[in-house]
Design a protein around this motif. Structure first.
Motif, PDB file in Angstrom:
ATOM      1  N   UNK A 298      11.772 -21.050  -9.955  1.00  0.00           N
ATOM      2  CA  UNK A 298      12.067 -20.065  -9.035  1.00  0.00           C
ATOM      3  C   UNK A 298      11.648 -18.474  -8.989  1.00  0.00           C
TER       4      UNK A 298
ATOM      5  N   UNK B 220       7.807 -19.366 -10.059  1.00  0.00           N
ATOM      6  CA  UNK B 220       6.512 -19.628  -8.628  1.00  0.00           C
ATOM      7  C   UNK B 220       7.331 -18.632  -7.350  1.00  0.00           C
ATOM      8  N   UNK B 221       7.989 -18.640  -7.354  1.00  0.00           N
ATOM      9  CA  UNK B 221       9.015 -18.656  -5.500  1.00  0.00           C
ATOM     10  C   UNK B 221       9.746 -17.489  -5.721  1.00  0.00           C
TER      11      UNK B 221
ATOM     12  N   UNK C 110       9.677 -15.465  -3.212  1.00  0.00           N
ATOM     13  CA  UNK C 110      10.054 -15.269  -2.483  1.00  0.00           C
ATOM     14  C   UNK C 110      11.527 -16.198  -1.532  1.00  0.00           C
ATOM     15  N   UNK C 111      12.207 -17.303  -2.619  1.00  0.00           N
ATOM     16  CA  UNK C 111      13.427 -17.369  -2.090  1.00  0.00           C
ATOM     17  C   UNK C 111      14.352 -16.721  -2.556  1.00  0.00           C
ATOM     18  N   UNK C 112      13.844 -16.032  -3.538  1.00  0.00           N
ATOM     19  CA  UNK C 112      14.945 -14.900  -4.034  1.00  0.00           C
ATOM     20  C   UNK C 112      15.408 -13.846  -2.868  1.00  0.00           C
ATOM     21  N   UNK C 113      16.714 -13.840  -2.374  1.00  0.00           N
ATOM     22  CA  UNK C 113      16.883 -12.914  -1.453  1.00  0.00           C
ATOM     23  C   UNK C 113      16.989 -11.141  -2.066  1.00  0.00           C
ATOM     24  N   UNK C 114      17.092 -10.368  -1.462  1.00  0.00           N
ATOM     25  CA  UNK C 114      15.984  -9.281  -1.248  1.00  0.00           C
ATOM     26  C   UNK C 114      17.439  -8.328  -2.047  1.00  0.00           C
TER      27      UNK C 114
ATOM     28  N   UNK D 253      19.652  -9.902  -3.787  1.00  0.00           N
ATOM     29  CA  UNK D 253      19.884 -10.194  -5.515  1.00  0.00           C
ATOM     30  C   UNK D 253      17.934  -9.856  -6.390  1.00  0.00           C
TER      31      UNK D 253
END
Lengths: 337, 512
Positions: free
Chosen positions: B318, B321-322, B324-328, B330
């Protein structure tokens, strides 16, 4: 993953009827497959049946075609998934190393024989059954049931055309042609096969209806991966944009599909041409990896998968009933003697 | 199959010369060889007109026993003229296990296992073997040390095979409990017992175990876990293919469900097989608690394993690379905690994971008291200091500590080791291709698991091959009413364990 768009091309939002229709046809096909495979003594896979029905030469030609069809299917699955990764996860990635590693994984799975192939498929089934529950519950707040109306506004021919497109999603039942000799109790398994087919149809129907209620018809026509777009909306604590996870989770299913196809192809080569399965496995995988490397642009991939889907439809709707008829006639002819 | 034994067989050729040296043909040569050792003693006793000589290894026998049970009765009758031949010893000495033999091989074997050899001066080629083996040097306490449970018995095994089998017999009180003994190890000649219940355990499993044990050619068997490796189906796997345990209730449970148990002398560990992946997540305590609680804790344990396998690799996937997966919400604390960290997530994770591994290894090797101190120093001081120094982020410390904690939840140490190890490939896979890499790793793991077998039985049963009826005692621990049948995948000779009576509980409204 992409069938929602294809299915509504003709039938619009009446496509759920097509899905059900295809499900019923598939049940019929499974019944035919079981009949074909169980009615000729001492030959219970398609290779020997082809030999018996069409003679050695023609039979082997058909067998080769079937084997190639399976390899082609594996390739299409592989490539379509790769495209998805490229679009969603890693737009600027060099795909050769990944495809080599995935090919290695498939090699590892298939070389373990039928047991490990079915093992990975069991996991894939578990994953798809488990992942559907959060999907439904999380879409719930975003649904517009009124989208489904009007219930009937397309002609029967449209619905039929859509159900032909839908057949692509069901491709894979034909692996039974090779799997059958490995099933210990065929009579019992037929019940399970029908049960699973029912379950799959319900799953497709559910996802389709979810998509219908989620998107408007016009939106859906322009969405390539509706399921992913849907998942992208969800937010759970700690995570958002779940489609990244979903695509990766999808990987297990893809591996299962590819492994089964490749296994069937290797099995076919072994029975028909007495080739060592390990050898044909290596050849097939190298071919797939190489093809994946050279076919890059989306148009080609789409065309290739369309060709595959057409072949598949003919395979299912023409070849299997034809063989079924031949087998039945043969049975009638032989019986009096 | 048993890949290891091939190599040992190859070495065997060179050892032939050695073997012959240790196995002399005649007695005089043998005695000469023995006299080189200073703990080999020979005493002479004269009884009537005969001269009796008794030879033994001082270190192997119980000298008190020798004096009180052998020398004393003989001296008391020193003037007795009835003593004519060696066989008379049997009636004179109050020890039951006296064997008469003339074979050098059996004398050698017995002498080295703690027998005294008595012989009359005029009677050659006839020897009496008096069993005097000492059991000193074995620990007296048999608490379970590594597989602790709060509820339930704490009876564990010790390093003596006879005590262990005795402990088993005390709980499986039926004549059909069979103990087969064989000798394994060219130098140690260790007694290895194969234990099963006749009429329950499938004979084929017993036979397989026996054959594989007999094929072993190795010098010294230190522990049963070595046997585990020699007889396992696949040596190229981090997963243990046999369950090894020091708890009596576990072994008893395995035996009554129809598994085979193997133990070697000098080891407090039993191995039982064929085992499935699920066996490693069962704890006896599940069965001592009410089934609802037992099931809950079992699920916690399975979740813990999954978490500890994938938590850190998910973090890498996460954050590398990703994102985007983390909510704002957090994202902010995460960025804040990683602000000072100069490394990519991979190095950060590796740094912490390896620290934890160091702590574990050091903690396992140190005495308990120092180990605790080490845990505090390592866990708190180092953890805090690395965060302050900006080498790792706060959140990662939490994740790594969690996953280390979760991996301790597996009741079997070998399994938790396997999981410890498997974290690293996952970390590398996800640092290369993110979530896709992680799932490629999972794919390899799943395929590997489906290919494993234990004594020829699939390792993933009852998930694959799917045995719906046996699934009930895997993820959850059902009520005793439903666990009365043995799992069918073990192919037991009789499948019913007990017959539960119908439970009729009226959940009534004031007894209606």
């Amino acid at each position: 993953m992409t069938y929602q768009r294809r299915v509504i091309e003709h039938a619009g939002y009446n496509a759920w009827i097509s899905v059900m229709l295809t499900g019923i046809i598939m049940h019929l096909l499974i019944w035919m497959l079981y009949k074909i495979l169980s009615s000729i003594e001492d030959s219970n896979d398609i290779v020997t049946i082809n030999h018996k029905l069409f003679g050695k030469l023609l039979g082997n030609l058909i067998n080769l075609a079937i084997v190639l069809y399976f390899v082609f299917g594996a390739f299409v699955k592989f490539k379509v998934y790769m495209e998805m990764i490229q679009v969603w996860l890693f737009p600027s990635m060099n795909f050769l190393p990944v495809s080599i590693v995935i090919a290695l994984l498939v090699y590892y799975a298939v070389s373990g024989g039928i047991r490990s192939v079915t093992g990975i498929s069991v996991w894939a089934t578990i994953i798809s059954l488990v992942s559907i529950i959060p999907q439904i519950s999380l879409t719930f707040p975003f649904l517009h049931p009124m989208n489904l109306l009007p219930l009937l506004n397309h002609s029967a021919s449209d619905i039929l055309l859509s159900s032909k497109d839908m057949a692509f999603e069901y491709l894979g039942v034909e692996t039974l042609l090779f799997l059958y000799p490995f099933v210990r109790t065929p009579e019992k398994s037929q019940k399970w096969a029908h049960f699973i087919m029912l379950l799959v149809t319900l799953l497709y129907l559910m996802i389709l209806i979810l998509a219908f209620m989620f998107f408007t018809e016009e939106q859906l026509r322009h969405t390539i991966w509706p399921t992913l777009n849907m998942i992208g909306i969800f937010e759970v604590p700690l995570l958002q944009r779940l489609e990244y996870m979903a695509i990766s989770l999808w990987f297990i299913k893809i591996i299962a599909g590819i492994s089964i196809f490749i296994w069937a192809a290797c099995r076919g080569m072994k029975v028909a041409f007495h080739l060592r399965p390990r050898l044909s496995l290596i050849v097939f995988l190298t071919a797939i990896t190489a093809l994946c490397h050279f076919i890059i642009d989306h148009r080609t991939v789409e065309r290739v998968s369309e060709i595959y889907s057409n072949i598949g439809v003919y395979f299912l709707y023409a070849y299997i009933p034809f063989v079924f008829l031949c087998v039945m006639i043969r049975k009638k002819l032989i019986k009096p003697i | 199959m048993v890949k290891n034994t091939f190599t040992y067989n190859a070495i065997r050729g060179n050892d032939m010369a050695d073997n012959q040296k240790t196995e002399p043909r005649d007695m005089t040569q043998f005695l000469k060889q023995l006299k080189q050792s200073s703990d080999f003693k020979t005493i002479q006793l004269s009884i009537g007109d005969k001269q009796l000589s008794i030879s033994y290894f001082k270190t192997l026998i119980d000298e008190k026993l020798l004096q009180s049970h052998v020398i004393l009765p003989l001296q008391e009758r020193a003037l007795d003229l009835d003593f004519r031949q060696l066989e008379d010893l049997k009636t004179w000495i109050p020890i039951e296990d006296i064997e008469m033999t003339g074979q050098v091989e059996s004398i050698q074997a017995k002498l080295l296992k703690g027998c005294a050899v008595a012989t009359l001066d005029k009677e050659f080629c006839k020897y009496a073997l008096i069993e005097l083996a000492s059991i000193e040097g074995l620990r007296k306490n048999n608490d379970t040390e590594n597989e602790f449970s709060v509820v339930g018995p704490k009876v564990g095994f010790v390093e003596s095979i006879d005590t262990n089998i005795g402990l088993l017999r005390a709980q499986i009180n039926i004549p059909t409990l069979v103990v087969k003994e064989i000798l394994v190890g060219t130098t140690s000649k260790t007694r290895v017992a194969i234990i099963y219940i006749d009429g329950v355990t499938n004979k084929r499993n017993v036979k397989t175990v026996e054959q594989r044990l007999e094929q072993i050619d190795y010098d010294v068997i230190f522990d049963t876990s070595q046997l585990d490796q020699f007889i396992s189906d696949n040596s190229l796997t981090p997963f243990p293919l046999f369950l090894s345990t020091e708890r009596r209730d576990r072994v008893v449970y395995a035996l009554i469900t129809g598994q085979v148990a193997v133990v070697s002398d000098g080891s407090p560990y039993f191995i039982t097989g064929p085992s499935t992946l699920f066996d490693f997540f069962l704890s006896p305590e599940d069965y001592y608690l009410p089934w609802i609680l037992g099931s809950f804790f079992r699920m916690i344990r399975i979740f813990g394993v999954i978490f500890s396998l994938f938590a850190t690799s998910m973090y890498i996937a996460i954050t590398t690379f990703h994102y985007e997966v983390i909510p704002r919400d957090l994202l902010e604390p995460l960025i804040f905690s990683r602000r000072n960290v100069p490394f990519p997530p991979l190095l950060e994770v590796l740094f912490l994971e390896i620290t934890i591994e160091f702590l574990r290894e050091a903690g396992a090797r140190l005495p308990t008291k120092i180990g605790q101190t080490l845990g505090i120093v390592g866990g708190i001081v180092i953890g805090q200091a690395t965060v302050l120094a900006g080498l790792t982020s706060n959140i990662l410390v939490i994740i790594v500590a969690f996953s280390a904690l979760a991996s301790f939840a597996t009741p079997i140490y070998k399994m938790s080791n396997a999981i410890r190890f498997l974290r690293f490939p996952m970390i590398f896979a996800s640092s290369i291709w993110g979530a896709l890499g992680l799932f490629i790793g999972i794919g390899f793991l799943l395929v590997h698991l489906t290919r494993l077998t234990s004594l020829g039985m699939p390792y993933l049963v009852p998930i694959h091959p799917l045995r719906v009826r046996d699934l009930k005692d895997s993820f959850i621990r059902p009520s005793y009413q439903f666990t009365n049948k043995r799992p069918s995948y073990l192919r037991p000779d009789s499948s019913v364990k007990y017959k539960p009576g119908k439970v009729k509980r009226k959940n009534d409204l004031d007894r209606e």
